[in-house]
Write an enzyme that holds these catalytic residues in place. Sequence first.
Site, short mmCIF file in Angstrom:
data_model
loop_
_atom_site.label_atom_id
_atom_site.label_comp_id
_atom_site.label_asym_id
_atom_site.label_seq_id
_atom_site.Cartn_x
_atom_site.Cartn_y
_atom_site.Cartn_z
N GLN A 275 -19.68 41.77 8.62
CA GLN A 275 -18.57 41.33 7.78
C GLN A 275 -17.27 41.70 8.48
O GLN A 275 -17.17 42.76 9.08
CB GLN A 275 -18.65 42.04 6.42
CG GLN A 275 -17.58 41.58 5.45
CD GLN A 275 -17.97 41.89 4.01
OE1 GLN A 275 -19.09 42.33 3.75
NE2 GLN A 275 -17.07 41.66 3.08
N CYS A 277 -12.65 40.74 8.60
CA CYS A 277 -11.48 40.46 7.76
C CYS A 277 -11.56 39.07 7.15
O CYS A 277 -11.04 38.83 6.06
CB CYS A 277 -10.21 40.54 8.60
SG CYS A 277 -9.89 42.16 9.29
N PHE A 278 -12.16 38.12 7.88
CA PHE A 278 -12.04 36.72 7.47
C PHE A 278 -13.34 36.09 7.00
O PHE A 278 -13.39 34.91 6.71
CB PHE A 278 -11.45 35.90 8.62
CG PHE A 278 -10.14 36.46 9.10
CD1 PHE A 278 -9.01 36.41 8.29
CD2 PHE A 278 -10.03 37.05 10.34
CE1 PHE A 278 -7.81 36.94 8.71
CE2 PHE A 278 -8.83 37.59 10.77
CZ PHE A 278 -7.71 37.53 9.95
N GLU A 280 -18.03 36.49 6.73
CA GLU A 280 -19.29 37.18 6.97
C GLU A 280 -20.12 36.42 8.02
O GLU A 280 -19.89 35.24 8.26
CB GLU A 280 -20.10 37.26 5.67
CG GLU A 280 -19.40 38.01 4.56
CD GLU A 280 -20.09 37.88 3.22
OE1 GLU A 280 -19.75 38.67 2.33
OE2 GLU A 280 -20.97 36.99 3.07
N VAL A 281 -21.07 37.13 8.60
CA VAL A 281 -22.01 36.52 9.54
C VAL A 281 -23.42 36.73 9.01
O VAL A 281 -23.79 37.84 8.64
CB VAL A 281 -21.88 37.15 10.95
CG1 VAL A 281 -22.87 36.47 11.90
CG2 VAL A 281 -20.47 37.02 11.48
N LYS A 295 -21.57 31.62 10.27
CA LYS A 295 -20.34 32.36 9.99
C LYS A 295 -19.69 31.72 8.78
O LYS A 295 -19.40 30.52 8.80
CB LYS A 295 -19.41 32.32 11.20
CG LYS A 295 -18.17 33.17 11.04
CD LYS A 295 -17.51 33.42 12.38
CE LYS A 295 -16.69 34.69 12.33
NZ LYS A 295 -16.45 35.28 13.63
N ASP A 386 -8.97 35.82 21.64
CA ASP A 386 -9.45 37.02 20.93
C ASP A 386 -10.66 37.61 21.65
O ASP A 386 -11.71 37.85 21.05
CB ASP A 386 -9.81 36.66 19.48
CG ASP A 386 -9.96 37.89 18.59
OD1 ASP A 386 -9.60 38.99 19.04
OD2 ASP A 386 -10.43 37.74 17.45
#
Length: 533
Positions: A275, A277-278, A280-281, A295, A386
């Site tokens: 999990q 900030c944006f 869950e996986v 995702k 990123d």
Amino acid sequence: MGSSKSKPKDPSQRRRSLEPPDSTHHGGFPASQTPNKTAAPDTHRTPSRSFGTVATEPKLFGGFNTSDTVTSPQRAGALAGGVTTFVALYDYESRTETDLSFKKGERLQIVNNTEGDWWLAHSLTTGQTGYIPSNYVAPSDSIQAEEWYFGKITRRESERLLLNPENPRGTFLVRESETTKGAYCLSVSDFDNAKGLNVKHYKIRKLDSGGFYITSRTQFSSLQQLVAYYSKHADGLCHRLTNVCPTSKPQTQGLAKDAWEIPRESLRLEVKLGQGCFGEVWMGTWNGTTRVAIKTLKPGTMSPEAFLQEAQVMKKLRHEKLVQLYAVVSEEPIYIVTEYMSKGSLLDFLKGEMGKYLRLPQLVDMAAQIASGMAYVERMNYVHRDLRAANILVGENLVCKVADFGLARLIEDNEYTARQGAKFPIKWTAPEAALYGRFTIKSDVWSFGILLTELTTKGRVPYPGMVNREVLDQVERGYRMPCPPECPESLHDLMCQCWRKDPEERPTFEYLQAFLEDYFTSTEPQYQPGENL
């Protein structure tokens, strides 16, 4: 990006001719994999092949449109003569009602044309017809159909495969020569007390008459004859050829024909993997048949329209060191469906039980794999934005792949877009990107230097003891992280090259890949393992 060559001494200019873009992928998270090929979730260890197929443009789920598919560049030559009978290189289990199950060795007649990633085929064994993944077959009686032929994989990738301790002496593969056009290379695993497990590479030269030889006194009319001969006699090789090099089944290019924008109901979320900030996986299943990673993005994270537009670009990025983007659910909450990587994020892997056992050779190899994926991103004029250990995924045999490329640009959260907000990864971000929003492949190179510190410290947070604001101020004043404990100074020097103030003075990813792949022969040949590295 071009491939202009200049002296390796200038890392910011170094260019090396690497394989053209072929298999590539996006997304984020967990599956076993190998060099030139992606591995499917199943554990079949069968020889890998190297047939790149160019991205197609699948239509909405359930639709059919072949007008915008692109012929596979590596197959086009073989098919020019009208080859329509192919042999299966691997087993394949159908995933939808329209595709075709087949077993390795089955002969298949291509029904329509050999374009795109999924071909309509008729099995000469079962008599059934359906779509097949084009990278699972090769023209009958061609060299590509041989188990030992691995095509366009690099010397370094062949060594990764052959150096598996389970391989007996004499395990081998044949690949294209990286240095001589039209020639091949025989790579063979060997063992001796001085070097331990090692790999020998033998150039296979071509005669004008069409034959092949390693040494001119012993010539053969085909590669098949050459392999058969050296399987019986070493005759100058380090060892006679024993076993074909094992590797995993490749990923298919996409989930199925025309499965791009898929219905949410076709996905089953099964195990939550993480999990952020944006969102869950999850590990999950598509269509009740296929293991995938999913995702899920929190509503409001990004515009669905902007995401779909970016995803169209991302799905065309195909390389064995990028996580493959399979499909999307484009209405909120957005779902991103990718290949599944069994060992999770590199950050968790480094901090977990396995991290204790990793030494510098494994860590540098992982860095080289990441640089290889990013060198492809560089050639494609794309930017990750990123790059950090949390966005690298690990599969079987320490295979590493870059995930989540391009998504950062789309995030609309104020705590992120402020670039100094709590959710922004300031410690990984180049100063020109953090201060002025100038994200380029060179700001990715800066981030790669930070990622190298994560590798050599087994997942420590960069700039320990410093808060984000302090990091930005100190870096602007010229502060750079010192050499991590036990890390060779030569590797710290490479990090510092990535952190040069002028972005144009930073190395290319192509240079970084070459430097790291050759590290223990060119830079640190005297390396001895320490307590942690």
